[in-house]
Design a protein around this motif. Sequence first.
Motif, mmCIF file in Angstrom:
data_model
loop_
_atom_site.group_PDB
_atom_site.id
_atom_site.type_symbol
_atom_site.label_atom_id
_atom_site.label_comp_id
_atom_site.label_asym_id
_atom_site.label_seq_id
_atom_site.Cartn_x
_atom_site.Cartn_y
_atom_site.Cartn_z
ATOM 1 N N TRP A 101 31.454 45.516 34.021
ATOM 2 C CA TRP A 101 31.573 46.528 32.964
ATOM 3 C C TRP A 101 31.962 47.900 33.510
ATOM 4 C CZ3 TRP A 101 26.809 44.076 30.364
ATOM 5 C CH2 TRP A 101 27.204 43.350 29.218
ATOM 6 N N GLY A 102 31.930 48.042 34.828
ATOM 7 C CA GLY A 102 32.277 49.321 35.438
ATOM 8 C C GLY A 102 31.104 50.252 35.638
ATOM 9 N N VAL A 103 29.907 49.832 35.229
ATOM 10 C CA VAL A 103 28.735 50.707 35.314
ATOM 11 C C VAL A 103 28.393 51.026 36.764
ATOM 12 C CG1 VAL A 103 26.270 50.908 34.785
ATOM 13 C CG2 VAL A 103 27.827 49.896 33.108
ATOM 14 N N LEU A 104 28.453 50.037 37.638
ATOM 15 C CA LEU A 104 28.108 50.256 39.040
ATOM 16 C C LEU A 104 29.261 50.859 39.836
ATOM 17 C CD1 LEU A 104 25.992 47.070 39.874
ATOM 18 C CD2 LEU A 104 25.195 49.413 39.592
ATOM 19 N N ARG A 105 30.420 50.949 39.247
ATOM 20 C CA ARG A 105 31.559 51.588 39.902
ATOM 21 C C ARG A 105 31.642 53.080 39.590
ATOM 22 N NH1 ARG A 105 35.626 47.999 41.643
ATOM 23 N NH2 ARG A 105 35.316 45.847 40.999
ATOM 24 N N GLY A 106 30.798 53.539 38.684
ATOM 25 C CA GLY A 106 30.899 54.917 38.239
ATOM 26 C C GLY A 106 32.038 55.116 37.264
ATOM 27 N N ALA A 107 32.486 54.016 36.630
ATOM 28 C CA ALA A 107 33.673 54.077 35.775
ATOM 29 C C ALA A 107 33.337 54.136 34.288
ATOM 30 C CB ALA A 107 34.551 52.845 36.046
ATOM 31 N N THR A 108 32.071 54.337 33.955
ATOM 32 C CA THR A 108 31.650 54.383 32.564
ATOM 33 C C THR A 108 31.404 55.833 32.157
ATOM 34 O OG1 THR A 108 30.526 52.302 33.058
ATOM 35 C CG2 THR A 108 30.080 53.250 30.930
ATOM 36 N N SER A 109 31.327 56.062 30.870
ATOM 37 C CA SER A 109 31.147 57.427 30.370
ATOM 38 C C SER A 109 29.762 57.966 30.716
ATOM 39 C CB SER A 109 31.339 57.460 28.853
ATOM 40 O OG SER A 109 30.285 56.772 28.196
#
Length: 442
Positions: A266-274
Amino acid sequence: MSAQPAAATGDDRIGMLDTTRGVAVLGILLMNITGFGLPYAYDDPTVWGGNTAADLAVWRIMALFFEGTMRGLFTLLFGASALLFLQRHASRTHDVRPADLYFRRTLWLIVFGLVNGYVLLWSGDVLFYYGIAGLALFVFRNLSPRRLLILATAFMLVQTLISVGEWQDFHQTQAVAQAANARLAAGQPLTDGDQEAIDAFAALQAEYHPARENLQAYVANVRESYASAFGVLRGDTWFMQTVYFFRHGIVECFGMMLLGMALLKWGVLRGATSTRVYLTLMIVGYAIGLSVRAFEIRALEDAGFAAEAQINALLTYDLGRVPMTLGHLGLIAILCRTAWFANASRVLAAVGQMALTNYLTQSLICLLIFTGAGLAWYGQLARHELYYVVAAIWVLQLIWSPLWLRHFRYGPAEWLWRSLTYWRVQPIRRTKKGTDLIFRLE
Protein backbone atom coordinates in the motif's frame (compact mmCIF):
# COMPACT_ATOMS: atom_id res chain seq x y z
CA MET A 1 25.32 -16.71 -19.49
CA SER A 2 22.96 -14.85 -17.15
CA ALA A 3 24.38 -12.46 -14.61
CA GLN A 4 24.88 -13.51 -11.05
CA PRO A 5 22.32 -12.10 -8.60
CA ALA A 6 23.60 -9.21 -6.53
CA ALA A 7 22.81 -7.83 -3.13
CA ALA A 8 20.95 -4.56 -2.76
CA THR A 9 23.14 -1.47 -2.82
CA GLY A 10 22.83 1.79 -0.98
CA ASP A 11 20.74 3.19 -3.82
CA ASP A 12 18.09 0.56 -3.13
CA ARG A 13 17.49 1.63 0.46
CA ILE A 14 14.15 3.03 1.55
CA GLY A 15 14.76 5.72 4.16
CA MET A 16 11.58 5.32 6.18
CA LEU A 17 12.06 1.55 6.43
CA ASP A 18 15.60 1.96 7.73
CA THR A 19 14.61 4.69 10.18
CA THR A 20 11.72 2.62 11.52
CA ARG A 21 13.98 -0.39 11.81
CA GLY A 22 16.48 1.70 13.74
CA VAL A 23 13.77 2.80 16.18
CA ALA A 24 12.63 -0.82 16.54
CA VAL A 25 16.06 -2.33 17.20
CA LEU A 26 16.85 0.32 19.82
CA GLY A 27 13.37 0.16 21.31
CA ILE A 28 13.29 -3.60 21.61
CA LEU A 29 16.11 -3.38 24.16
CA LEU A 30 13.77 -1.42 26.45
CA MET A 31 11.82 -4.62 26.98
CA ASN A 32 14.58 -7.19 26.51
CA ILE A 33 16.77 -5.64 29.19
CA THR A 34 14.62 -7.11 31.98
CA GLY A 35 15.18 -10.57 30.51
CA PHE A 36 18.90 -9.94 30.22
CA GLY A 37 19.24 -8.60 33.77
CA LEU A 38 16.47 -10.02 35.97
CA PRO A 39 15.07 -13.51 36.62
CA TYR A 40 11.44 -14.04 35.51
CA ALA A 41 10.49 -10.41 36.19
CA TYR A 42 9.49 -9.38 32.66
CA ASP A 43 5.77 -9.05 33.38
CA ASP A 44 5.81 -8.73 37.16
CA PRO A 45 8.06 -6.12 38.82
CA THR A 46 7.43 -7.69 42.23
CA VAL A 47 9.29 -10.91 41.36
CA TRP A 48 12.80 -9.38 41.31
CA GLY A 49 14.47 -6.05 40.70
CA GLY A 50 12.70 -3.95 43.31
CA ASN A 51 9.26 -2.39 43.56
CA THR A 52 10.21 1.11 44.67
CA ALA A 53 8.43 4.11 43.18
CA ALA A 54 11.13 4.41 40.51
CA ASP A 55 10.93 0.73 39.61
CA LEU A 56 7.15 0.75 39.35
CA ALA A 57 7.21 3.97 37.33
CA VAL A 58 9.61 2.40 34.84
CA TRP A 59 7.44 -0.72 34.62
CA ARG A 60 4.33 1.39 33.95
CA ILE A 61 6.03 3.39 31.20
CA MET A 62 7.33 0.26 29.49
CA ALA A 63 4.01 -1.57 29.81
CA LEU A 64 2.05 1.42 28.55
CA PHE A 65 4.13 2.44 25.54
CA PHE A 66 6.58 -0.28 24.58
CA GLU A 67 5.48 -3.77 25.61
CA GLY A 68 5.20 -5.81 22.41
CA THR A 69 5.22 -2.72 20.18
CA MET A 70 8.91 -2.62 19.28
CA ARG A 71 8.76 -6.34 18.60
CA GLY A 72 5.65 -5.58 16.56
CA LEU A 73 7.50 -3.00 14.46
CA PHE A 74 10.43 -5.37 14.03
CA THR A 75 8.10 -8.13 12.82
CA LEU A 76 6.18 -5.83 10.45
CA LEU A 77 9.48 -4.78 8.93
CA PHE A 78 10.68 -8.35 8.52
CA GLY A 79 7.58 -9.16 6.47
CA ALA A 80 8.15 -6.04 4.37
CA SER A 81 11.87 -6.77 3.92
CA ALA A 82 11.18 -10.35 2.85
CA LEU A 83 8.78 -9.08 0.20
CA LEU A 84 11.22 -6.39 -0.95
CA PHE A 85 13.98 -8.97 -1.31
CA LEU A 86 11.78 -11.12 -3.53
CA GLN A 87 10.50 -8.18 -5.57
CA ARG A 88 13.97 -6.84 -6.27
CA HIS A 89 15.34 -10.18 -7.42
CA ALA A 90 12.22 -11.13 -9.37
CA SER A 91 12.59 -7.89 -11.34
CA ARG A 92 16.11 -8.90 -12.38
CA THR A 93 15.49 -12.51 -13.40
CA HIS A 94 12.56 -14.77 -14.20
CA ASP A 95 14.02 -18.11 -13.15
CA VAL A 96 14.00 -19.86 -9.75
CA ARG A 97 16.99 -17.99 -8.34
CA PRO A 98 14.94 -15.47 -6.32
CA ALA A 99 13.25 -18.36 -4.50
CA ASP A 100 16.58 -20.12 -4.03
CA LEU A 101 18.17 -17.00 -2.57
CA TYR A 102 15.17 -16.24 -0.40
CA PHE A 103 15.10 -19.67 1.23
CA ARG A 104 18.87 -19.70 1.68
CA ARG A 105 18.69 -16.26 3.30
CA THR A 106 15.88 -17.34 5.60
CA LEU A 107 17.55 -20.60 6.63
CA TRP A 108 20.70 -18.69 7.57
CA LEU A 109 18.57 -16.42 9.74
CA ILE A 110 17.54 -19.51 11.71
CA VAL A 111 21.23 -20.20 12.29
CA PHE A 112 21.76 -16.64 13.54
CA GLY A 113 18.84 -17.20 15.93
CA LEU A 114 20.36 -20.41 17.26
CA VAL A 115 23.67 -18.63 17.82
CA ASN A 116 21.88 -15.80 19.62
CA GLY A 117 19.98 -18.26 21.82
CA TYR A 118 22.64 -20.87 22.61
CA VAL A 119 25.94 -18.98 22.26
CA LEU A 120 24.98 -15.46 23.30
CA LEU A 121 22.46 -16.98 25.73
CA TRP A 122 19.50 -14.78 24.84
CA SER A 123 16.36 -16.88 25.35
CA GLY A 124 14.13 -14.08 24.02
CA ASP A 125 15.68 -14.21 20.54
CA VAL A 126 13.33 -13.40 17.63
CA LEU A 127 15.62 -14.30 14.71
CA PHE A 128 14.82 -18.00 15.03
CA TYR A 129 11.10 -17.16 15.01
CA TYR A 130 11.48 -14.99 11.92
CA GLY A 131 13.49 -17.63 10.10
CA ILE A 132 10.98 -20.42 10.71
CA ALA A 133 7.94 -18.26 9.97
CA GLY A 134 9.69 -16.67 7.00
CA LEU A 135 9.95 -20.01 5.23
CA ALA A 136 6.16 -20.13 4.90
CA LEU A 137 5.89 -16.41 4.16
CA PHE A 138 7.10 -17.04 0.61
CA VAL A 139 3.74 -18.43 -0.56
CA PHE A 140 1.92 -15.19 0.32
CA ARG A 141 4.16 -12.87 -1.72
CA ASN A 142 1.76 -12.35 -4.64
CA LEU A 143 -1.42 -11.77 -2.65
CA SER A 144 -3.15 -8.41 -2.86
CA PRO A 145 -2.80 -6.04 0.11
CA ARG A 146 -6.48 -6.60 0.96
CA ARG A 147 -6.07 -10.38 1.14
CA LEU A 148 -2.88 -10.00 3.14
CA LEU A 149 -4.74 -7.79 5.62
CA ILE A 150 -7.57 -10.33 5.92
CA LEU A 151 -5.09 -13.13 6.59
CA ALA A 152 -3.15 -10.99 9.07
CA THR A 153 -6.36 -10.23 10.95
CA ALA A 154 -7.27 -13.93 10.97
CA PHE A 155 -3.91 -14.89 12.49
CA MET A 156 -4.27 -12.19 15.15
CA LEU A 157 -7.72 -13.51 16.02
CA VAL A 158 -6.29 -17.03 16.28
CA GLN A 159 -3.67 -15.67 18.69
CA THR A 160 -6.45 -14.22 20.85
CA LEU A 161 -8.37 -17.51 20.70
CA ILE A 162 -5.26 -19.34 21.92
CA SER A 163 -5.11 -16.91 24.84
CA VAL A 164 -8.80 -17.52 25.53
CA GLY A 165 -8.08 -21.25 25.64
CA GLU A 166 -5.26 -20.71 28.14
CA TRP A 167 -7.56 -18.47 30.20
CA GLN A 168 -10.21 -21.19 30.29
CA ASP A 169 -7.67 -23.87 31.23
CA PHE A 170 -6.35 -21.71 34.07
CA HIS A 171 -9.78 -20.97 35.51
CA GLN A 172 -10.89 -24.58 35.18
CA THR A 173 -7.80 -25.78 37.04
CA GLN A 174 -8.32 -23.02 39.61
CA ALA A 175 -11.96 -23.99 40.20
CA VAL A 176 -11.17 -27.69 40.69
CA ALA A 177 -8.25 -26.89 43.01
CA GLN A 178 -10.36 -24.46 45.07
CA ALA A 179 -13.10 -27.08 45.46
CA ALA A 180 -10.53 -29.66 46.57
CA ASN A 181 -9.00 -27.21 49.07
CA ALA A 182 -12.48 -26.45 50.40
CA ARG A 183 -13.05 -30.14 51.06
CA LEU A 184 -9.70 -30.32 52.83
CA ALA A 185 -10.57 -27.32 55.00
CA ALA A 186 -13.89 -28.94 55.93
CA GLY A 187 -12.17 -32.15 56.96
CA GLN A 188 -13.67 -34.12 54.07
CA PRO A 189 -11.72 -36.79 52.22
CA LEU A 190 -10.29 -35.86 48.82
CA THR A 191 -11.85 -37.49 45.77
CA ASP A 192 -9.97 -38.95 42.83
CA GLY A 193 -7.99 -36.26 41.04
CA ASP A 194 -8.26 -33.69 43.83
CA GLN A 195 -4.60 -33.84 44.81
CA GLU A 196 -3.54 -33.69 41.17
CA ALA A 197 -5.67 -30.56 40.72
CA ILE A 198 -4.16 -28.93 43.80
CA ASP A 199 -0.64 -29.73 42.57
CA ALA A 200 -1.40 -28.55 39.02
CA PHE A 201 -2.73 -25.22 40.21
CA ALA A 202 0.24 -24.73 42.54
CA ALA A 203 2.56 -25.39 39.60
CA LEU A 204 0.66 -22.83 37.49
CA GLN A 205 1.00 -20.19 40.17
CA ALA A 206 4.69 -21.01 40.57
CA GLU A 207 5.22 -20.18 36.89
CA TYR A 208 4.12 -16.62 37.62
CA HIS A 209 5.61 -16.32 41.11
CA PRO A 210 8.63 -18.66 41.46
CA ALA A 211 9.83 -19.45 44.96
CA ARG A 212 12.50 -17.05 46.19
CA GLU A 213 15.01 -19.82 46.91
CA ASN A 214 14.63 -21.12 43.33
CA LEU A 215 15.23 -17.65 41.95
CA GLN A 216 18.31 -17.20 44.12
CA ALA A 217 19.77 -20.47 42.88
CA TYR A 218 18.99 -19.49 39.30
CA VAL A 219 20.71 -16.09 39.72
CA ALA A 220 23.75 -17.72 41.31
CA ASN A 221 24.15 -20.09 38.36
CA VAL A 222 23.88 -17.31 35.78
CA ARG A 223 26.51 -15.26 37.64
CA GLU A 224 28.99 -18.06 38.35
CA SER A 225 30.47 -18.66 34.88
CA TYR A 226 29.58 -18.88 31.23
CA ALA A 227 29.27 -22.65 31.52
CA SER A 228 26.90 -22.50 34.50
CA ALA A 229 24.88 -19.72 32.82
CA PHE A 230 24.58 -21.88 29.72
CA GLY A 231 23.43 -24.76 31.91
CA VAL A 232 20.32 -22.87 33.06
CA LEU A 233 19.64 -20.46 30.20
CA ARG A 234 19.70 -23.12 27.48
CA GLY A 235 16.54 -24.57 29.03
CA ASP A 236 14.80 -21.21 28.72
CA THR A 237 15.92 -20.89 25.10
CA TRP A 238 14.69 -24.39 24.30
CA PHE A 239 11.29 -23.62 25.81
CA MET A 240 10.98 -20.34 23.94
CA GLN A 241 12.01 -21.85 20.60
CA THR A 242 9.77 -24.91 20.90
CA VAL A 243 6.78 -24.86 23.25
CA TYR A 244 6.24 -21.10 23.33
CA PHE A 245 7.00 -20.66 19.65
CA PHE A 246 4.39 -23.16 18.53
CA ARG A 247 1.87 -21.96 21.11
CA HIS A 248 2.17 -18.23 20.49
CA GLY A 249 5.22 -17.12 18.52
CA ILE A 250 4.47 -18.51 15.07
CA VAL A 251 0.91 -17.15 14.99
CA GLU A 252 2.03 -13.71 16.17
CA CYS A 253 4.82 -13.67 13.58
CA PHE A 254 2.52 -14.59 10.71
CA GLY A 255 -0.02 -11.95 11.68
CA MET A 256 2.43 -9.08 11.89
CA MET A 257 4.56 -10.19 8.92
CA LEU A 258 1.54 -10.42 6.63
CA LEU A 259 0.41 -7.00 7.86
CA GLY A 260 3.88 -5.66 7.06
CA MET A 261 3.65 -7.05 3.52
CA ALA A 262 0.25 -5.42 3.05
CA LEU A 263 1.49 -2.07 4.36
CA LEU A 264 4.48 -2.20 2.03
CA LYS A 265 2.26 -2.89 -1.00
CA TRP A 266 0.00 0.00 0.00
CA GLY A 267 3.03 2.27 0.24
CA VAL A 268 2.62 2.91 3.97
CA LEU A 269 6.05 1.54 4.89
CA ARG A 270 7.68 3.32 1.95
CA GLY A 271 6.59 6.73 3.17
CA ALA A 272 4.47 7.02 0.02
CA THR A 273 1.10 7.60 1.69
CA SER A 274 -0.53 10.89 2.63
CA THR A 275 0.16 12.57 5.94
CA ARG A 276 -3.53 12.15 6.72
CA VAL A 277 -3.14 8.36 6.69
CA TYR A 278 -0.21 8.50 9.09
CA LEU A 279 -2.08 10.90 11.39
CA THR A 280 -5.03 8.51 11.41
CA LEU A 281 -2.76 5.59 12.28
CA MET A 282 -1.18 7.59 15.09
CA ILE A 283 -4.36 9.07 16.60
CA VAL A 284 -6.60 5.99 16.31
CA GLY A 285 -3.77 3.61 17.22
CA TYR A 286 -2.81 5.52 20.34
CA ALA A 287 -6.43 6.14 21.37
CA ILE A 288 -7.23 2.43 21.34
CA GLY A 289 -3.84 1.15 22.45
CA LEU A 290 -3.33 3.51 25.37
CA SER A 291 -6.87 2.93 26.63
CA VAL A 292 -6.46 -0.84 26.62
CA ARG A 293 -2.98 -0.66 28.11
CA ALA A 294 -4.10 1.68 30.92
CA PHE A 295 -6.93 -0.71 31.77
CA GLU A 296 -4.54 -3.69 31.88
CA ILE A 297 -1.99 -1.87 34.04
CA ARG A 298 -4.64 -0.78 36.52
CA ALA A 299 -6.05 -4.31 36.76
CA LEU A 300 -2.61 -5.85 37.29
CA GLU A 301 -1.61 -3.40 40.00
CA ASP A 302 -4.97 -3.65 41.81
CA ALA A 303 -4.58 -7.44 41.89
CA GLY A 304 -1.00 -7.28 43.11
CA PHE A 305 0.18 -8.95 39.87
CA ALA A 306 -1.62 -12.15 40.81
CA ALA A 307 -1.41 -15.01 38.31
CA GLU A 308 -5.12 -14.67 37.53
CA ALA A 309 -4.70 -10.98 36.65
CA GLN A 310 -1.79 -11.78 34.34
CA ILE A 311 -3.85 -14.45 32.60
CA ASN A 312 -6.74 -12.01 32.22
CA ALA A 313 -4.44 -9.44 30.63
CA LEU A 314 -3.69 -11.87 27.81
CA LEU A 315 -7.27 -11.56 26.57
CA THR A 316 -6.78 -7.94 25.55
CA TYR A 317 -3.05 -8.09 24.81
CA ASP A 318 -3.24 -7.81 21.01
CA LEU A 319 -6.10 -5.31 21.22
CA GLY A 320 -3.63 -2.98 22.90
CA ARG A 321 -0.38 -4.06 21.22
CA VAL A 322 -1.34 -3.93 17.55
CA PRO A 323 -2.95 -0.44 17.60
CA MET A 324 -0.02 0.91 19.65
CA THR A 325 2.40 -0.53 17.09
CA LEU A 326 0.54 1.18 14.25
CA GLY A 327 0.43 4.38 16.30
CA HIS A 328 4.22 4.29 16.61
CA LEU A 329 4.49 3.67 12.87
CA GLY A 330 2.32 6.70 12.10
CA LEU A 331 4.36 8.90 14.43
CA ILE A 332 7.67 7.79 12.91
CA ALA A 333 6.37 8.45 9.39
CA ILE A 334 5.25 11.96 10.33
CA LEU A 335 8.59 12.71 11.99
CA CYS A 336 10.41 11.51 8.88
CA ARG A 337 8.57 14.21 6.91
CA THR A 338 9.74 17.05 9.13
CA ALA A 339 12.93 18.96 8.32
CA TRP A 340 14.06 19.25 11.93
CA PHE A 341 14.06 15.45 12.29
CA ALA A 342 16.25 14.89 9.22
CA ASN A 343 19.56 14.48 11.06
CA ALA A 344 18.06 12.15 13.65
CA SER A 345 16.39 10.18 10.87
CA ARG A 346 19.72 9.64 9.11
CA VAL A 347 21.37 8.40 12.30
CA LEU A 348 18.45 6.09 13.08
CA ALA A 349 18.50 4.86 9.49
CA ALA A 350 22.15 3.89 9.93
CA VAL A 351 21.22 1.95 13.06
CA GLY A 352 18.44 0.32 11.05
CA GLN A 353 20.75 -0.62 8.18
CA MET A 354 22.81 -2.48 10.75
CA ALA A 355 19.79 -3.89 12.62
CA LEU A 356 21.05 -7.48 12.64
CA THR A 357 24.50 -6.42 13.85
CA ASN A 358 23.05 -4.12 16.49
CA TYR A 359 20.52 -6.70 17.68
CA LEU A 360 23.21 -9.36 18.10
CA THR A 361 25.58 -6.80 19.65
CA GLN A 362 22.96 -6.05 22.32
CA SER A 363 22.97 -9.75 23.22
CA LEU A 364 26.78 -9.88 23.29
CA ILE A 365 27.11 -6.78 25.47
CA CYS A 366 24.45 -8.00 27.89
CA LEU A 367 26.10 -11.43 28.02
CA LEU A 368 29.32 -9.73 29.13
CA ILE A 369 27.56 -7.43 31.59
CA PHE A 370 25.12 -9.77 33.28
CA THR A 371 26.44 -13.34 33.15
CA GLY A 372 29.50 -15.08 34.57
CA ALA A 373 31.18 -14.59 31.19
CA GLY A 374 31.83 -11.00 32.27
CA LEU A 375 30.75 -8.68 35.09
CA ALA A 376 28.07 -11.04 36.47
CA TRP A 377 25.56 -8.29 37.27
CA TYR A 378 22.57 -10.60 36.72
CA GLY A 379 19.94 -9.96 39.37
CA GLN A 380 22.08 -7.24 40.98
CA LEU A 381 20.51 -4.08 39.54
CA ALA A 382 17.14 -2.60 40.37
CA ARG A 383 14.69 -2.45 37.48
CA HIS A 384 15.17 1.28 36.93
CA GLU A 385 18.96 0.89 37.02
CA LEU A 386 18.81 -1.45 34.04
CA TYR A 387 17.93 1.54 31.89
CA TYR A 388 21.31 3.11 32.55
CA VAL A 389 22.68 0.09 30.69
CA VAL A 390 20.14 0.63 27.92
CA ALA A 391 21.17 4.28 27.58
CA ALA A 392 24.85 3.33 27.34
CA ILE A 393 24.18 0.73 24.64
CA TRP A 394 22.03 3.21 22.72
CA VAL A 395 24.78 5.83 22.77
CA LEU A 396 27.29 3.26 21.54
CA GLN A 397 25.08 2.07 18.68
CA LEU A 398 23.95 5.56 17.65
CA ILE A 399 27.60 6.59 17.37
CA TRP A 400 29.14 3.53 15.84
CA SER A 401 26.48 2.73 13.21
CA PRO A 402 26.89 5.89 11.05
CA LEU A 403 30.66 5.85 11.59
CA TRP A 404 30.88 2.25 10.39
CA LEU A 405 28.70 2.91 7.36
CA ARG A 406 30.90 5.80 6.25
CA HIS A 407 33.53 3.23 5.38
CA PHE A 408 31.59 0.02 4.84
CA ARG A 409 28.50 -0.90 2.84
CA TYR A 410 27.02 -3.22 5.45
CA GLY A 411 27.28 -4.01 9.12
CA PRO A 412 29.47 -7.04 9.97
CA ALA A 413 26.53 -9.39 10.56
CA GLU A 414 24.70 -8.08 7.48
CA TRP A 415 27.82 -8.64 5.39
CA LEU A 416 28.14 -12.20 6.68
CA TRP A 417 24.43 -12.87 6.08
CA ARG A 418 24.65 -11.55 2.50
CA SER A 419 27.83 -13.49 1.77
CA LEU A 420 26.21 -16.70 3.02
CA THR A 421 23.03 -15.97 1.07
CA TYR A 422 24.79 -15.33 -2.25
CA TRP A 423 27.39 -17.97 -1.40
CA ARG A 424 30.27 -15.70 -2.26
CA VAL A 425 32.13 -13.00 -0.38
CA GLN A 426 30.38 -9.66 -0.84
CA PRO A 427 32.37 -6.44 -1.21
CA ILE A 428 32.14 -4.59 2.09
CA ARG A 429 34.30 -1.50 1.73
CA ARG A 430 32.76 1.58 0.19
CA THR A 431 34.32 2.94 -2.93
CA LYS A 432 35.34 6.59 -2.87
CA LYS A 433 32.38 7.40 -5.08
CA GLY A 434 29.93 5.65 -2.75
CA THR A 435 31.14 7.02 0.54
CA ASP A 436 27.96 8.91 1.38
CA LEU A 437 24.89 7.00 2.57
CA ILE A 438 22.04 7.27 0.09
CA PHE A 439 18.45 6.83 1.25
CA ARG A 440 15.28 7.10 -0.77
CA LEU A 441 12.01 8.34 0.69
CA GLU A 442 9.38 7.42 -1.86
